[in-house]
Design a protein around this motif. Structure first.
Motif, PDB file in Angstrom:
ATOM      1  N   ASP A   1     107.476-137.862  40.331  1.00 35.03           N
ATOM      2  CA  ASP A   1     108.421-136.769  40.557  1.00 35.03           C
ATOM      3  C   ASP A   1     108.369-135.816  39.367  1.00 35.03           C
ATOM      4  OD1 ASP A   1     109.738-137.463  43.035  1.00 35.03           O
ATOM      5  OD2 ASP A   1     110.727-139.097  41.963  1.00 35.03           O
TER       6      ASP A   1
ATOM      7  N   VAL B   1     110.541-133.340  37.897  1.00 38.53           N
ATOM      8  CA  VAL B   1     111.954-133.008  38.045  1.00 38.53           C
ATOM      9  C   VAL B   1     112.250-131.690  37.351  1.00 38.53           C
ATOM     10  CG1 VAL B   1     114.318-133.782  37.656  1.00 38.53           C
ATOM     11  CG2 VAL B   1     112.524-135.446  38.179  1.00 38.53           C
TER      12      VAL B   1
ATOM     13  N   VAL C   1     116.523-130.117  41.161  1.00 39.49           N
ATOM     14  CA  VAL C   1     117.850-130.716  41.032  1.00 39.49           C
ATOM     15  C   VAL C   1     118.897-129.623  40.814  1.00 39.49           C
ATOM     16  CG1 VAL C   1     119.304-132.300  39.714  1.00 39.49           C
ATOM     17  CG2 VAL C   1     116.898-132.850  40.114  1.00 39.49           C
TER      18      VAL C   1
ATOM     19  N   ALA D   1     118.988-133.334  45.108  1.00 35.93           N
ATOM     20  CA  ALA D   1     117.603-132.945  44.861  1.00 35.93           C
ATOM     21  C   ALA D   1     116.940-132.512  46.161  1.00 35.93           C
ATOM     22  CB  ALA D   1     116.828-134.099  44.239  1.00 35.93           C
TER      23      ALA D   1
ATOM     24  N   ASP E   1     122.422-137.159  38.980  1.00 32.67           N
ATOM     25  CA  ASP E   1     121.581-136.686  40.069  1.00 32.67           C
ATOM     26  C   ASP E   1     121.472-137.783  41.113  1.00 32.67           C
ATOM     27  OD1 ASP E   1     119.194-138.334  39.701  1.00 32.67           O
ATOM     28  OD2 ASP E   1     118.634-137.042  38.043  1.00 32.67           O
TER      29      ASP E   1
ATOM     30  N   ILE F   1     118.607-138.731  42.641  1.00 34.36           N
ATOM     31  CA  ILE F   1     117.247-139.279  42.747  1.00 34.36           C
ATOM     32  C   ILE F   1     117.301-140.807  42.679  1.00 34.36           C
ATOM     33  CG2 ILE F   1     114.980-139.410  41.649  1.00 34.36           C
ATOM     34  CD1 ILE F   1     115.450-136.557  40.635  1.00 34.36           C
TER      35      ILE F   1
ATOM     36  N   GLY G   1     117.293-139.596  37.150  1.00 32.42           N
ATOM     37  CA  GLY G   1     116.105-140.195  37.712  1.00 32.42           C
ATOM     38  C   GLY G   1     116.411-141.480  38.465  1.00 32.42           C
TER      39      GLY G   1
END
Length: 312
Positions: free
Chosen positions: A15, A17, A90, A97, A241, A243, A296
């Motif tokens: 990813d 980000v 994000v 996301a 976040d 994710i 994350g």
């Protein structure tokens, strides 16, 4: 080949980000199936991840990260030699996301041992050809066999498969070969825009799974079986976040399938009674919520989950 009875099949990726207003993009190893396997390992279950990545810079990052986790990994060579890369945008206000992908899912083979008790898959691995067909075949090998459970997380990514009808067909084929299916309200709203997510979840149940779990973000989750529907609300959470939150949720769901179960039985089994499903959903929601409190895909450990469950 792997002798572990619990197997996760699917992509490992990187990813990239990108936070709103930030000047830098941060590469973080991920991939929904890989995240689920790591999270299940952190919750104390033996699990083998069957995955693929290329001999390229993103692949080197994936390899290092998986080595650090201590997870049992069976790397299958990728025909293209490429590793999937996802660009994750994000939103700082909500932590949610949005994704775009440079996708490659082409393992040369997917070995499934006959004594596999639990098989989990989903995300890109069930829609990206040429090897989505291999994954479906692996599910069919175990589906319906006594003491075996096939679980899937749809984790729909329109950026990878923008053809709604083709994606819906792939999901329905998977549902017919799975015992447990998890989907988010966003997944089902995209797949069946003419239906409310709860209606779509019930329709998905009619394709054959014994349990469908609908996640609803900050509103918690609902579990659907032929006999009952139960729900659990999410507690307010300070979100960094989202994710990996769905993957952490899924790891808790798989943990419930593996037991030990309230009746004392061991091994892969699907919870059925309302009280048991309520307990399972509560643990899943707490696990997913904990994952949103860190950046994350960083699923909680078993000790963190136990502490949070007591506090709730």
């Amino acid at each position: 080949m792997t002798a572990c009875p619990n197997v996760v099949v699917g992509e490992s990726l990187v990813d990239l980000v990108w936070r709103a207003g930030a000047d830098a993009i941060r590469p973080i190893p991920g991939g929904s199936p890989a995240n689920v396997a790591i999270a299940l390992h952190r919750l104390g279950h033996p699990v083998t991840l069957i995955t693929s990545w290329g001999d390229d810079p993103p692949g080197a990052l994936v390899r290092r990260q998986l080595a650090v986790t201590g997870l049992d990994v069976l790397r299958v060579p990728a025909a293209s030699g490429r590793t999937t890369v996802a660009l994750a945008y994000v939103d700082d206000a909500t932590g949610s996301a949005a994704y775009d992908f440079l996708a490659a899912w082409d393992p040369e083979h997917i070995p499934i041992e006959p004594d596999t008790a639990l098989l989990h898959t989903g995300s890109l691995a069930v829609v990206v050809e040429p090897d989505a067909a291999q994954v479906l075949h692996a599910c069919k090998q175990l589906h319906g066999r006594p003491g075996r459970v096939v679980a899937a997380d749809l984790n729909v990514r329109p950026a990878v498969q923008p053809d709604r009808a083709a994606c819906r067909a792939a999901v329905e084929r998977l549902a017919r070969a799975a015992d447990v299916v998890k989907a988010s309200d966003e997944d089902l709203a995209w797949l069946w825009p003419q239906h409310a997510p709860q209606e779509a979840a019930r329709a998905l149940l009619a394709h054959g799974p014994r349990l469908v779990v609908l996640t609803r973000g900050a509103r918690g989750a609902i579990a659907f079986s032929a006999a009952t529907e139960v729900s659990d609300p999410a507690s307010p959470t300070a979100v960094i976040d989202t994710i990996g939150a769905g993957d952490a949720f899924q790891s808790a769901l798989l943990t419930a399938l593996l037991g030990p179960h309230p009746d004392g039985t061991q091994g892969a089994r699907i919870p059925t009674g309302p009280q048991e499903l309520e307990r399972v959903l509560r643990e899943c929601v707490v696990t997913g919520s904990l994952a949103t409190t860190r950046a994350g895909a960083q699923p909680p450990t078993l000790d963190e989950l136990r502490t949070a469950a007591v506090a709730r």
